[in-house]
Design a protein around this motif. Sequence first.
Motif, PDB file in Angstrom:
ATOM      1  N   SER A  21       0.724  -0.970   0.033  1.00 21.01           N
ATOM      2  CA  SER A  21       0.019  -0.230   0.014  1.00 21.01           C
ATOM      3  C   SER A  21       0.829   1.340  -0.044  1.00 21.01           C
ATOM      4  N   TRP A  22       2.305   1.095   0.225  1.00 20.18           N
ATOM      5  CA  TRP A  22       2.936   2.065   0.061  1.00 20.18           C
ATOM      6  C   TRP A  22       3.372   2.486  -1.417  1.00 20.18           C
ATOM      7  N   PRO A  23       3.504   3.710  -1.912  1.00 20.67           N
ATOM      8  CA  PRO A  23       4.069   3.881  -3.208  1.00 20.67           C
ATOM      9  C   PRO A  23       5.469   3.591  -3.564  1.00 20.67           C
ATOM     10  N   ASN A  24       5.749   3.063  -4.803  1.00 20.22           N
ATOM     11  CA  ASN A  24       7.137   2.816  -5.106  1.00 20.22           C
ATOM     12  C   ASN A  24       7.975   4.032  -5.295  1.00 20.22           C
ATOM     13  N   ASP A  25       7.061   5.108  -5.599  1.00 19.14           N
ATOM     14  CA  ASP A  25       7.856   6.351  -5.826  1.00 19.14           C
ATOM     15  C   ASP A  25       8.343   7.383  -4.661  1.00 19.14           C
ATOM     16  N   PHE A  26       8.003   6.286  -3.333  1.00 23.17           N
ATOM     17  CA  PHE A  26       8.324   7.098  -2.223  1.00 23.17           C
ATOM     18  C   PHE A  26       7.586   8.491  -1.792  1.00 23.17           C
ATOM     19  N   HIS A  27       6.215   8.385  -2.391  1.00 26.22           N
ATOM     20  CA  HIS A  27       5.314   9.565  -2.145  1.00 26.22           C
ATOM     21  C   HIS A  27       5.854  10.896  -3.452  1.00 26.22           C
ATOM     22  N   ASN A  28       6.634  10.665  -4.070  1.00 20.98           N
ATOM     23  CA  ASN A  28       7.161  11.656  -5.063  1.00 20.98           C
ATOM     24  C   ASN A  28       6.195  12.294  -5.695  1.00 20.98           C
ATOM     25  N   SER A  29       5.075  11.623  -6.311  1.00 26.89           N
ATOM     26  CA  SER A  29       3.788  12.224  -6.876  1.00 26.89           C
ATOM     27  C   SER A  29       2.908  12.862  -5.922  1.00 26.89           C
ATOM     28  N   ASP A  30       2.807  12.292  -4.704  1.00 26.59           N
ATOM     29  CA  ASP A  30       1.976  12.782  -3.648  1.00 26.59           C
ATOM     30  C   ASP A  30       2.784  14.115  -3.249  1.00 26.59           C
ATOM     31  N   TYR A  31       3.917  14.317  -3.422  1.00 26.59           N
ATOM     32  CA  TYR A  31       4.482  15.576  -2.691  1.00 26.59           C
ATOM     33  C   TYR A  31       4.112  16.719  -3.774  1.00 26.59           C
ATOM     34  N   GLU A  32       3.964  16.480  -5.052  1.00 27.69           N
ATOM     35  CA  GLU A  32       3.621  17.501  -6.010  1.00 27.69           C
ATOM     36  C   GLU A  32       2.252  17.995  -5.759  1.00 27.69           C
ATOM     37  N   VAL A  33       1.267  17.003  -5.591  1.00 30.04           N
ATOM     38  CA  VAL A  33      -0.159  17.444  -4.980  1.00 30.04           C
ATOM     39  C   VAL A  33      -0.053  18.153  -3.989  1.00 30.04           C
ATOM     40  N   LEU A  34       0.640  17.612  -2.938  1.00 30.75           N
ATOM     41  CA  LEU A  34       0.739  18.434  -1.741  1.00 30.75           C
ATOM     42  C   LEU A  34       1.119  19.739  -1.487  1.00 30.75           C
ATOM     43  N   LEU A 169      28.813  10.763   1.663  1.00 32.60           N
ATOM     44  CA  LEU A 169      27.910   9.655   1.910  1.00 32.60           C
ATOM     45  C   LEU A 169      26.392  10.356   1.545  1.00 32.60           C
ATOM     46  N   ARG A 170      26.111  11.376   2.171  1.00 33.73           N
ATOM     47  CA  ARG A 170      24.904  12.062   2.058  1.00 33.73           C
ATOM     48  C   ARG A 170      24.704  12.185   0.521  1.00 33.73           C
ATOM     49  N   ALA A 171      25.737  12.576  -0.144  1.00 39.66           N
ATOM     50  CA  ALA A 171      25.567  12.937  -1.704  1.00 39.66           C
ATOM     51  C   ALA A 171      25.482  11.555  -2.254  1.00 39.66           C
ATOM     52  N   GLU A 172      26.082  10.468  -1.906  1.00 41.28           N
ATOM     53  CA  GLU A 172      25.927   9.378  -2.654  1.00 41.28           C
ATOM     54  C   GLU A 172      24.389   8.541  -2.689  1.00 41.28           C
ATOM     55  N   LEU A 173      23.801   8.827  -1.112  1.00 37.83           N
ATOM     56  CA  LEU A 173      22.653   8.394  -0.822  1.00 37.83           C
ATOM     57  C   LEU A 173      21.554   9.140  -1.553  1.00 37.83           C
ATOM     58  N   GLU A 174      21.886  10.452  -1.769  1.00 39.80           N
ATOM     59  CA  GLU A 174      20.813  11.488  -2.310  1.00 39.80           C
ATOM     60  C   GLU A 174      20.596  11.051  -4.190  1.00 39.80           C
ATOM     61  N   ALA A 175      21.928  10.615  -4.403  1.00 36.68           N
ATOM     62  CA  ALA A 175      21.900  10.204  -5.918  1.00 36.68           C
ATOM     63  C   ALA A 175      21.159   8.911  -6.209  1.00 36.68           C
ATOM     64  N   GLU A 176      21.491   7.843  -4.972  1.00 38.33           N
ATOM     65  CA  GLU A 176      20.843   6.570  -5.090  1.00 38.33           C
ATOM     66  C   GLU A 176      19.255   6.857  -5.161  1.00 38.33           C
ATOM     67  N   LEU A 177      18.852   7.565  -4.000  1.00 43.16           N
ATOM     68  CA  LEU A 177      17.445   7.534  -3.930  1.00 43.16           C
ATOM     69  C   LEU A 177      16.605   8.418  -5.266  1.00 43.16           C
ATOM     70  N   SER A 178      17.417   9.209  -5.660  1.00 43.63           N
ATOM     71  CA  SER A 178      16.769   9.818  -6.723  1.00 43.63           C
ATOM     72  C   SER A 178      16.534   9.039  -8.032  1.00 43.63           C
ATOM     73  N   ARG A 179      17.582   7.787  -8.168  1.00 43.64           N
ATOM     74  CA  ARG A 179      17.665   7.009  -9.112  1.00 43.64           C
ATOM     75  C   ARG A 179      16.511   6.034  -8.963  1.00 43.64           C
ATOM     76  N   ILE A 180      16.246   5.449  -7.729  1.00 48.07           N
ATOM     77  CA  ILE A 180      15.329   4.724  -7.356  1.00 48.07           C
ATOM     78  C   ILE A 180      13.842   5.375  -7.600  1.00 48.07           C
ATOM     79  N   VAL A 181      13.535   6.567  -6.864  1.00 54.70           N
ATOM     80  CA  VAL A 181      12.644   7.209  -7.314  1.00 54.70           C
ATOM     81  C   VAL A 181      12.110   7.249  -8.639  1.00 54.70           C
ATOM     82  N   GLU A 182      12.892   7.881  -9.509  1.00 57.21           N
ATOM     83  CA  GLU A 182      12.725   7.915 -11.097  1.00 57.21           C
ATOM     84  C   GLU A 182      12.567   6.681 -11.679  1.00 57.21           C
ATOM     85  N   ALA A 183      13.341   5.551 -11.377  1.00 58.43           N
ATOM     86  CA  ALA A 183      12.937   4.292 -12.174  1.00 58.43           C
ATOM     87  C   ALA A 183      11.710   3.846 -11.652  1.00 58.43           C
ATOM     88  N   ARG A 184      11.081   4.157 -10.472  1.00 56.28           N
ATOM     89  CA  ARG A 184      10.104   3.352  -9.945  1.00 56.28           C
ATOM     90  C   ARG A 184       8.706   4.252 -10.083  1.00 56.28           C
TER      91      ARG A 184
END
Length: 210
Positions: A21-34, A169-184
């Motif tokens: 029930s949790w979105p694969n985009d980690f609520h990315n589309s929800d944040y645009e609406v909100l 490490l913060r920069a690495e994780l930001e890039a990784e999460l961006s990739r995951i969100v945009e892929a899913r």
Amino acid sequence: MLPIDREQFAAGVRWWQTKTSWPNDFHNSDYEVLAAQNPDGDFRDSWWAGVLPRLTAWKALRPLSQADVTGRFTEHRDELSRTWHQACAPVKDLDITGVTWDQVRTFPEVVARLKPTRSGSAVFPSKFCHFLLPRIFPVFDNAAVGGSCTYETYFNVIKCTWEATPAALRAELEAELSRIVEARGRGPLCEGFPMATKIVELALIGRRHP
């Protein structure tokens, strides 16, 4: 405060993806609406009618009814507006790294009055505030991160954990999460995506669900 660990972050992502029930985009589309719906302190009934189903879906109201919380929303509407303009409006373009709890605390303290609890649970105020300023206010979910704490404690755990994590490490994780969100997801990362709070949330989930 312990810094983020790569494996904990990865474990948090895996656990999130088990929640159907949790979105694969980690609520990315929800944040645009909100962001488009943010009333900027003008908390009218029409805005409340739109956000109430989302609070219900995020299991923020239980065990109270929508009518119970709506009554308290109406009662505290003016306080919500006043504290928003005093505490939140001046920092609304920042993220959690640029503010302290003392700067913004008056708003979640009023929000907590809409659903008072004996323990001072962080669940309702965190979700309400997260819908308005997700980059500043982290969301707390019992099933995900576990434990019981005040919202002040949780806010500071998120902030201090991010600050304790090396910049590289913060920069690495930001890039990784961006990739995951945009892929899913269904589009690019939205401008207001709460990168710092989301990464730490995922790492805390990974600590609880390795």
